[in-house]
Enzyme design. Sequence first.
Site, PDB file in Angstrom:
ATOM      1  CB  THR A  70       2.842 150.028 -51.062  1.00  0.00           C
ATOM      2  OG1 THR A  70       3.982 149.835 -51.904  1.00  0.00           O
ATOM      3  CG2 THR A  70       1.816 150.913 -51.759  1.00  0.00           C
ATOM      4  CD  GLU A  71      -0.928 154.138 -49.766  1.00  0.00           C
ATOM      5  OE1 GLU A  71      -1.385 154.681 -48.753  1.00  0.00           O
ATOM      6  OE2 GLU A  71      -0.486 154.783 -50.729  1.00  0.00           O
ATOM      7  CG  LEU A  72       2.093 152.910 -43.134  1.00  0.00           C
ATOM      8  CD1 LEU A  72       1.669 153.456 -41.770  1.00  0.00           C
ATOM      9  CD2 LEU A  72       3.603 152.858 -43.219  1.00  0.00           C
ATOM     10  CD1 TRP A  89      -1.691 154.423 -45.352  1.00  0.00           C
ATOM     11  CD2 TRP A  89      -0.388 155.629 -44.001  1.00  0.00           C
ATOM     12  NE1 TRP A  89      -0.930 155.246 -46.146  1.00  0.00           N
ATOM     13  CE2 TRP A  89      -0.120 156.000 -45.334  1.00  0.00           C
ATOM     14  CE3 TRP A  89       0.316 156.267 -42.985  1.00  0.00           C
ATOM     15  CZ2 TRP A  89       0.826 156.969 -45.684  1.00  0.00           C
ATOM     16  CZ3 TRP A  89       1.245 157.232 -43.339  1.00  0.00           C
ATOM     17  CH2 TRP A  89       1.512 157.574 -44.663  1.00  0.00           C
TER      18      TRP A  89
END
Length: 447
Positions: A146-148, A300
Site C-alpha cells: 500500500t502506497e509503496l 511515495w
Amino acid sequence: MKKSICLYFHVHQPTRLRLFRFFDIGKSSHYYDDFNNRTILKRVAQKCYLPANALLLDLINRHGGNFKVSFSITGSLLEQLDRYCPEVIESFRKLADTGCVEFLSETYYHSLASLAQPEDFKHQVNRHRKAIEKYFGKTPVTFRNTELIYSDNIGAMVSEMGYKTMITEGAKHILGWKSPNFLYSCAAASDLKLLLKNSSLSDDIAFRFSDKGWAEWPLTADKYLLWLKDAAQNDDIVNLFMDYETFGEHQKASCGIFDFLKCLPDVVLHDGTFEFVTPAIASQKHAAVAPLDVPDAISWADEERDVSAWLGNELQNDAFNKLYALSEKLGILNDDALWSDYGHLQESDHFYYMCTKFFSDGAVHKYFNPYDTPYEAFINYMNVLSDFYIRVDDALASGNVSRVNESPVAPVRIVKPKKKATAEKAAAKKPAAKKTVSKKTTAKKKE
C-alpha cells in the site's frame, strides 16, 4: 544490453463511508456511500480505465509485444468494478491475455496492516493473490505494498511469503548519493530485489504534465526521451510508477495526456536505447547492486516520503489503534460480514482523510478528501467504528465463533502514537489554515 524502462500503474478507488451520525450507532450497520462510490467509479471508468486500457491494448498489439506495462489493482476496487463496471474488468482481461502485462500483488484492502498486524497483512496479501488469479488468470510474483510503504521488516515479511521482487519509493533520505535507477536488495532478506521509483520523472507525468506554469511545459515524448536517456546514462533502469487515474482523471484528456502516452512507446522503441520491462523481467535481467537499509517505513506520499500522511497526528493514531485492537476478538469470530467490514475499515484512505498536514501538502489532501476538515473525517469514522464494536461484541455474546482456527489473525501489536512537537500538537487540536501548494507535490491518493 539495452537499458530498461519499467512502467507501472496503481489502480484503486476507496469504499467511501456514508455520513454516519452519532444517533446511527447501534441502529444501522450499512456504512458505505453507495451512490458516491458508484458515481465516482463510473466517471473514472469512462475518463480513465476504459480509454487507457484500449490505448494500451492497441500499443501492445502494434509493437508486437515489445511494449510492456504492469498494474496493481486493489481488491476494494475489484469488488466495486464487479458491482458497477464489469466492462472494465473485461478490458483488463484483454490486457492480461496479451502476455505483456504483469499484475502485482498487494494488500486486498489497500490497508496499513503491514504497520500493525503481520498475520492480517499476510492474510490480505494471500486473498489479493487469489483475487488476481480468479479475475485475470495470473499469479502475482512481484509485490507492491500500500502506497509503496516499505521497511526492512516489511521486506522480510514479503520475502517469507515467497516474493522475489518488490517495488517501493526511491526516497532521497534513504538513498543519499545513490541513484534510484538500479536494482537493490532488502537489507533483511537479500533474496528480495527492490525496484525504486524515479520520483522526478514519474511526477513529470503524474503531476506536472498539464501545469502551464511549469518551465518545461508542454511535455512531449521526444523531450521526455532525452530526460530518460540522461537519467540512465550510467545506470540500468528507470522505474516510472504512478496512479493509473493520472490518465484522463487527474490529467484531463484535453491536456494531451493520452496523446503523450500513445507517442511515448513509439519514440522510445524507435530510438533503441531502452526496452520496456515488467518488474519480474527487470528482476531477472538486472543484478542488485547493493542492499538498501530502510529501518523506518517509507512511502511515495508527500514531501516527507514517510507514513505521516496516515499516522502523523493523534486523530489518526487513535483511530488506527482502536481499529486494530479489534483484531484479537475478530480472530475468534466466524462472521463473513464482520470480516468484510473490518477489511474495508482498514483502507488507508480513511486515515488519509484525517491528515492535518496542511502546511506543505494541504491542497492535494483537500482535492482527494470528501470531508471539509480532518475532524469531520475522524468523527464520522469513529461513529462507524463504534457501531462496529457493538456488532463484534454482540457476535461474541451470541457464540458465533470459529470451531477451528479459521481466522488468520493473531493478537495485534498496537502502534503507540509518536510524540509530536508542540506546533504539531496544536495543529492536531485546531484546523490549520489551508495553503496552496505547487504541482510538484507528490502525494499519491485517490478520490
